[in-house]
Write an enzyme that holds these catalytic residues in place. Structure first.
Site, mmCIF file in Angstrom:
data_model
loop_
_atom_site.group_PDB
_atom_site.id
_atom_site.type_symbol
_atom_site.label_atom_id
_atom_site.label_comp_id
_atom_site.label_asym_id
_atom_site.label_seq_id
_atom_site.Cartn_x
_atom_site.Cartn_y
_atom_site.Cartn_z
ATOM 1 N N TRP A 103 6.683 -14.860 34.868
ATOM 2 C CA TRP A 103 5.385 -14.163 34.505
ATOM 3 C C TRP A 103 4.569 -14.590 33.398
ATOM 4 C CZ3 TRP A 103 2.962 -11.851 38.369
ATOM 5 C CH2 TRP A 103 3.550 -11.453 39.452
ATOM 6 N N ASP A 173 2.303 -8.526 27.531
ATOM 7 C CA ASP A 173 2.534 -8.209 28.865
ATOM 8 C C ASP A 173 3.492 -7.048 28.995
ATOM 9 O OD1 ASP A 173 2.597 -7.895 31.641
ATOM 10 O OD2 ASP A 173 2.617 -9.666 32.271
ATOM 11 N N LYS A 197 4.485 -0.056 38.060
ATOM 12 C CA LYS A 197 5.664 0.176 37.800
ATOM 13 C C LYS A 197 6.295 1.107 37.145
ATOM 14 C CE LYS A 197 5.593 -4.991 37.692
ATOM 15 N NZ LYS A 197 6.474 -5.547 38.962
#
Length: 362
Positions: A103, A173, A197
């Site tokens: 990511w 993030d 999530k």
């Protein structure tokens, strides 16, 4: 109701059952309006009160830090990868990134497309199975910000502590570990997270930012991609994902009921500890992937002696009602995502299953 699955999906992921049941009772008619919240105008008083309540509740869970604003935007973390460099890198500057895996790499690639990506530290030499030492992180002299990926869902690594960046804004993030533990928001210039999530269903992305960072954006970027557009319009410039925002508000209420971040963190550490203890105590039958000091309390990644055995494990687990245990296709192996809403009972059932599988196969 039929038995609920043991849901270890990496995202979209488990939602608290209490929240789903609450939403079910309000689904057709919300607050005696004769409508579902999904059918209402986002300009109406009822929706706007939910929208504002969710923003206030999120800041309250984070200790009401001064000078921060919550935005609700769309496009997932992937859109934030582009919005951050577009909005925050001025001429002659770069964005500095800590490379910790899949990511972080995606975020860096977007900054490079916009002419401003710099690597401040990397754990590539460790195959991204550890978070770099904080002392090794060196932002560029002309860095507009330092960007980190708080938790790498694929490799199963997580920052135990966050770097101190002084006057350079720290951007994170936190898609896969937001609100999973207590932390000091004031260290950050901007935090963003796809909701699917730990915060709610997919469709909304949460941005928590220092107001000075988002109050004025460059005038040459598209209106919808400017932070100041969303800031000045209270995230109501265009139609928000209203049902997702409503669900985020309900999840935030649930987190309050769990004792806030301190209560949630304690539960999460118990769940992760249970799984890692089983992995470490299995005489090598299971082996943890991430280095011990960098292990995630959200995504427990592990391997077995052979891919064949891993396939057998997944198949046997599915038959027992366990969902989502296959590792990401890019790395293989096994992964249990144990976000806030995954109950301890599900994790205990998985640990018992792992024990049983080892006894029958080992």
């Amino acid at each position: 109701m039929s038995k609920r699955a043991y849901n270890f999906n990496a995202g979209p992921a488990a939602l608290p059952l209490e929240v789903l049941e609450r939403a079910q009772t309000e689904f057709v008619e919300f607050r005696e309006s004769g409508m579902s919240i999904m059918e209402m105008s986002h300009r109406g008083a009822i929706y706007e009160s939910v929208h504002n309540e969710a923003q206030e509740r999120l800041l309250s869970l984070l200790g009401n830090p001064e000078g921060y604003k919550v935005l609700f935007v769309q496009g997932g973390a992937s859109t934030q990868f582009a919005m951050i460099p577009m909005n925050l890198i001025s001429s002659g500057q770069v964005g500095s990134y800590v490379m910790t895996g899949s990511w972080a790499d995606k975020a860096l690639k977007e900054a490079k497309l916009l002419g401003g990506g710099h690597v401040a530290a990397s754990s590539e030499d460790k195959k991204f199975l550890a978070i770099p030492e904080l002392s090794s992180i060196k932002p560029a002299d002309n860095a507009a910000y330092l960007h980190i990926t708080s938790n790498e869902t694929i490799e199963g690594t997580q920052y135990a502590e966050y770097p101190d960046t002084g006057s350079i804004p720290l951007i994170a993030d936190m898609s896969s570990d937001i609100l999973s533990r207590s932390f000091d928001v004031s260290k950050f210039g901007l935090i963003y997270a796809g909701a699917q999530k730990n915060l709610g269903p997919s469709g909304v992305t949460v941005v928590i930012a220092k107001e000075e960072l988002i109050a004025n954006s460059p005038s040459n970027i598209p209106t919808i991609l400017r932070y100041d557009t969303h800031y000045k319009n209270n995230s109501l410039y265009n139609t928000p994902p209203s049902f997702s925002v409503y669900m985020v508000n309900e999840v935030l209420k649930w987190i309050e009921e769990q004792g806030g971040l301190a209560g949630i963190e304690s539960k999460n550490r118990d769940k992760a500890g249970l799984l890692y203890d089983h992995i470490d105590g299995s005489d090598g039958f299971y082996r943890g992937v991430a280095e011990a000091g960098s292990r995630s309390i959200m995504n427990v990644t592990f391997r077995m002696q052979s891919e064949e055995l891993e396939k057998q494990f997944v198949k046997a687990a599915e038959q027992e009602g366990f969902v989502g245990l296959k590792g990401h296709r890019s790395v293989g192996g096994l992964r249990a995502s144990i976000y806030n809403a995954v109950p301890y009972e599900s994790v205990k059932a998985l640990a018992d299953f792992m024990n049983h599988f080892r006894q029958t196969q080992g």
